[in-house]
Design an enzyme around this catalytic site. Structure first.
Site, PDB file in Angstrom:
ATOM      1  N   ILE A 199       8.433  -0.707  -0.264  1.00 28.79           N
ATOM      2  CA  ILE A 199       8.023  -1.520   0.896  1.00 28.79           C
ATOM      3  C   ILE A 199       8.840  -2.805   1.012  1.00 28.79           C
ATOM      4  O   ILE A 199       9.038  -3.316   2.108  1.00 28.79           O
ATOM      5  CB  ILE A 199       6.501  -1.793   0.840  1.00 28.79           C
ATOM      6  CG1 ILE A 199       5.968  -2.154   2.229  1.00 28.79           C
ATOM      7  CG2 ILE A 199       6.142  -2.849  -0.196  1.00 28.79           C
ATOM      8  CD1 ILE A 199       4.465  -2.076   2.349  1.00 28.79           C
ATOM      9  N   ASN A 210      -5.107  -8.373  -5.435  1.00 26.80           N
ATOM     10  CA  ASN A 210      -6.461  -8.431  -6.007  1.00 26.80           C
ATOM     11  C   ASN A 210      -7.108  -9.737  -5.542  1.00 26.80           C
ATOM     12  O   ASN A 210      -6.464 -10.560  -4.890  1.00 26.80           O
ATOM     13  CB  ASN A 210      -6.422  -8.309  -7.531  1.00 26.80           C
ATOM     14  CG  ASN A 210      -5.516  -9.350  -8.157  1.00 26.80           C
ATOM     15  OD1 ASN A 210      -5.642 -10.537  -7.873  1.00 26.80           O
ATOM     16  ND2 ASN A 210      -4.574  -8.915  -8.972  1.00 26.80           N
ATOM     17  N   GLY A 270       1.730  -2.652  -9.978  1.00 25.95           N
ATOM     18  CA  GLY A 270       1.894  -1.847  -8.768  1.00 25.95           C
ATOM     19  C   GLY A 270       2.727  -2.517  -7.696  1.00 25.95           C
ATOM     20  O   GLY A 270       3.680  -3.251  -7.984  1.00 25.95           O
ATOM     21  N   VAL A 271       2.334  -2.290  -6.461  1.00 23.38           N
ATOM     22  CA  VAL A 271       3.113  -2.812  -5.338  1.00 23.38           C
ATOM     23  C   VAL A 271       3.042  -4.351  -5.306  1.00 23.38           C
ATOM     24  O   VAL A 271       4.003  -5.017  -4.906  1.00 23.38           O
ATOM     25  CB  VAL A 271       2.661  -2.144  -4.017  1.00 23.38           C
ATOM     26  CG1 VAL A 271       1.318  -2.604  -3.538  1.00 23.38           C
ATOM     27  CG2 VAL A 271       3.703  -2.328  -2.940  1.00 23.38           C
ATOM     28  N   ASP A 272       1.941  -4.912  -5.758  1.00 21.16           N
ATOM     29  CA  ASP A 272       1.777  -6.376  -5.854  1.00 21.16           C
ATOM     30  C   ASP A 272       2.875  -6.984  -6.742  1.00 21.16           C
ATOM     31  O   ASP A 272       3.527  -7.975  -6.374  1.00 21.16           O
ATOM     32  CB  ASP A 272       0.378  -6.641  -6.456  1.00 21.16           C
ATOM     33  CG  ASP A 272      -0.098  -8.065  -6.292  1.00 21.16           C
ATOM     34  OD1 ASP A 272       0.578  -8.840  -5.602  1.00 21.16           O
ATOM     35  OD2 ASP A 272      -1.166  -8.391  -6.851  1.00 21.16           O
ATOM     36  N   SER A 320      -5.282   0.712  -2.399  1.00 21.21           N
ATOM     37  CA  SER A 320      -6.324   1.202  -3.336  1.00 21.21           C
ATOM     38  C   SER A 320      -6.023   2.538  -4.017  1.00 21.21           C
ATOM     39  O   SER A 320      -6.827   2.994  -4.825  1.00 21.21           O
ATOM     40  CB  SER A 320      -7.705   1.322  -2.652  1.00 21.21           C
ATOM     41  OG  SER A 320      -8.297   0.057  -2.491  1.00 21.21           O
ATOM     42  N   THR A 321      -4.890   3.175  -3.700  1.00 18.59           N
ATOM     43  CA  THR A 321      -4.663   4.522  -4.268  1.00 18.59           C
ATOM     44  C   THR A 321      -3.951   4.507  -5.614  1.00 18.59           C
ATOM     45  O   THR A 321      -3.695   5.565  -6.187  1.00 18.59           O
ATOM     46  CB  THR A 321      -3.849   5.424  -3.307  1.00 18.59           C
ATOM     47  OG1 THR A 321      -2.537   4.864  -3.160  1.00 18.59           O
ATOM     48  CG2 THR A 321      -4.529   5.559  -1.961  1.00 18.59           C
ATOM     49  N   GLY A 322      -3.621   3.311  -6.114  1.00 17.78           N
ATOM     50  CA  GLY A 322      -2.973   3.212  -7.426  1.00 17.78           C
ATOM     51  C   GLY A 322      -3.996   2.793  -8.467  1.00 17.78           C
ATOM     52  O   GLY A 322      -4.922   3.536  -8.808  1.00 17.78           O
ATOM     53  N   TYR A 364      -6.538   1.009  -8.330  1.00 16.01           N
ATOM     54  CA  TYR A 364      -7.937   0.977  -7.892  1.00 16.01           C
ATOM     55  C   TYR A 364      -8.561   2.366  -7.710  1.00 16.01           C
ATOM     56  O   TYR A 364      -9.757   2.471  -7.415  1.00 16.01           O
ATOM     57  CB  TYR A 364      -8.098   0.118  -6.633  1.00 16.01           C
ATOM     58  CG  TYR A 364      -8.076  -1.375  -6.910  1.00 16.01           C
ATOM     59  CD1 TYR A 364      -7.959  -1.863  -8.221  1.00 16.01           C
ATOM     60  CD2 TYR A 364      -8.185  -2.303  -5.896  1.00 16.01           C
ATOM     61  CE1 TYR A 364      -7.945  -3.226  -8.482  1.00 16.01           C
ATOM     62  CE2 TYR A 364      -8.181  -3.677  -6.152  1.00 16.01           C
ATOM     63  CZ  TYR A 364      -8.055  -4.133  -7.451  1.00 16.01           C
ATOM     64  OH  TYR A 364      -8.033  -5.484  -7.701  1.00 16.01           O
TER      65      TYR A 364
HETATM   66  N1  AR6 Z   1       6.415   0.376  -2.235  1.00 14.97           N
HETATM   67  C1  AR6 Z   1       5.440   1.107  -1.660  1.00 14.97           C
HETATM   68  N2  AR6 Z   1       4.382   1.598  -2.335  1.00 14.97           N
HETATM   69  C2  AR6 Z   1       4.308   1.329  -3.656  1.00 14.97           C
HETATM   70  C3  AR6 Z   1       5.287   0.565  -4.340  1.00 14.97           C
HETATM   71  C4  AR6 Z   1       6.388   0.070  -3.567  1.00 14.97           C
HETATM   72  N3  AR6 Z   1       7.358  -0.645  -4.115  1.00 14.97           N
HETATM   73  N4  AR6 Z   1       4.918   0.472  -5.649  1.00 14.97           N
HETATM   74  C5  AR6 Z   1       3.766   1.148  -5.790  1.00 14.97           C
HETATM   75  N5  AR6 Z   1       3.402   1.673  -4.585  1.00 14.97           N
HETATM   76  P1  AR6 Z   1      -1.389  -0.280  -6.460  1.00 14.97           P
HETATM   77  P2  AR6 Z   1      -4.188  -0.743  -5.640  1.00 14.97           P
HETATM   78  C6  AR6 Z   1       2.200   2.462  -4.247  1.00 14.97           C
HETATM   79  O1  AR6 Z   1      -1.812   0.031  -7.831  1.00 14.97           O
HETATM   80  O2  AR6 Z   1      -4.564   0.635  -6.014  1.00 14.97           O
HETATM   81  C7  AR6 Z   1      -2.319  -4.444  -8.753  1.00 14.97           C
HETATM   82  O3  AR6 Z   1      -2.230  -4.756 -10.101  1.00 14.97           O
HETATM   83  C8  AR6 Z   1       1.531   3.230  -5.361  1.00 14.97           C
HETATM   84  O4  AR6 Z   1       2.185   4.472  -5.568  1.00 14.97           O
HETATM   85  O5  AR6 Z   1      -0.203  -1.130  -6.243  1.00 14.97           O
HETATM   86  O6  AR6 Z   1      -4.682  -1.307  -4.319  1.00 14.97           O
HETATM   87  C9  AR6 Z   1      -2.982  -5.553  -7.927  1.00 14.97           C
HETATM   88  O7  AR6 Z   1      -2.711  -6.812  -8.453  1.00 14.97           O
HETATM   89  C10 AR6 Z   1       0.121   3.413  -4.806  1.00 14.97           C
HETATM   90  O8  AR6 Z   1       0.046   4.609  -4.044  1.00 14.97           O
HETATM   91  O9  AR6 Z   1      -2.595  -1.000  -5.609  1.00 14.97           O
HETATM   92  C11 AR6 Z   1      -4.428  -5.194  -8.034  1.00 14.97           C
HETATM   93  O10 AR6 Z   1      -5.010  -5.704  -9.226  1.00 14.97           O
HETATM   94  C12 AR6 Z   1      -0.072   2.230  -3.869  1.00 14.97           C
HETATM   95  O11 AR6 Z   1       1.192   1.563  -3.829  1.00 14.97           O
HETATM   96  C13 AR6 Z   1      -4.440  -3.689  -8.069  1.00 14.97           C
HETATM   97  O12 AR6 Z   1      -3.166  -3.302  -8.594  1.00 14.97           O
HETATM   98  C14 AR6 Z   1      -1.145   1.232  -4.295  1.00 14.97           C
HETATM   99  O13 AR6 Z   1      -1.186   1.113  -5.708  1.00 14.97           O
HETATM  100  C15 AR6 Z   1      -4.583  -3.090  -6.705  1.00 14.97           C
HETATM  101  O14 AR6 Z   1      -4.679  -1.691  -6.818  1.00 14.97           O
END
Ligand code: AR6
Length: 172
Positions: free
Chosen positions: A11, A24, A32-34, A117-119, A121
């Site tokens: 992204i 969060n 993750g993406v954050d 939320s799909t990672g 969470y």
């Molecule tokens: N570009 C696009 N999508 C991505 C990327 C990227 N560079 N990297 C990962 N994803 P998550 P959550 C996808 O865990 O479930 C964090 O620690 C990944 O494959 O990032 O909402 C925050 O600080 C997945 O499908 O977010 C929170 O504590 C999606 O992004 C917590 O994780 C979301 O996964 C939030 O959890």
């Protein structure tokens, strides 16, 4: 009516007006993406986030994009999956709605969402994809947004989103 497009890349590479971060409640970075967004945006983002005072689950807050090619980052906090009877679906819908409302208020024409939320969470991918597609299609109608990108990294989210778009007859 905004176009909804599916794309498989990081992204942070997208040259859109605004990207959404799956943050969060503390809004101080994470995995993750954050983590990817904070690393790419640079330390100025964390400084700005500290002033935001956190964000409730289902809500969204805007910051600048710092070193990213977009103009704004919209931080939203998805629900943690706790079995599905704890308002998870409504909260996830709210993330998409609130992010779109913030983007429209900024005057953004293009917006990119990760699969919130799909990672970490743990929200089931197929259910999350249906909510993402239905909510985005509906919420974008009354806005000036032109294109909304649903951005995925992994194959499972990509095919779930593709299927959901097909079901809503939105696949271009
Ligand atoms: N570009 C696009 N999508 C991505 C990327 C990227 N560079 N990297 C990962 N994803 P998550 P959550 C996808 O865990 O479930 C964090 O620690 C990944 O494959 O990032 O909402 C925050 O600080 C997945 O499908 O977010 C929170 O504590 C999606 O992004 C917590 O994780 C979301 O996964 C939030 O959890």
């Amino acid at each position: 009516m905004a176009n909804v497009e599916l794309t498989r890349q990081s992204i942070v590479e997208l040259e859109v007006d605004a990207i959404v971060n799956a943050a969060n409640r503390r809004m101080l970075g994470g995995g993750g993406v954050d983590g990817v967004i904070h690393r790419a945006a640079g330390p100025g983002l964390l400084e700005e986030c500290r002033l935001a005072g956190g964000c409730e689950t289902g809500d969204a807050k805007v910051t600048g994009a710092h070193d990213l090619p977009c103009r704004w980052i919209i931080h939203t906090v998805g629900p943690m999956w706790r079995g599905g009877d704890n308002g998870e679906a409504d909260l996830l819908q709210s993330c998409y709605r609130r992010s779109i409302a913030e983007a429209d208020a900024l005057g953004a024409k293009t917006l990119a969402f990760p699969a919130i939320s799909t990672g970490a969470y743990g929200f089931p991918v197929e259910a999350a994809a249906r909510i993402a597609v239905q909510t985005v299609a509906q919420a974008a109608q009354a806005t000036r947004l032109e294109t909304i990108f649903l951005v995925t990294f992994d194959k499972r989210n990509h095919s779930a989103l593709k299927q959901a778009l097909r079901r809503e007859e939105l696949l271009g």
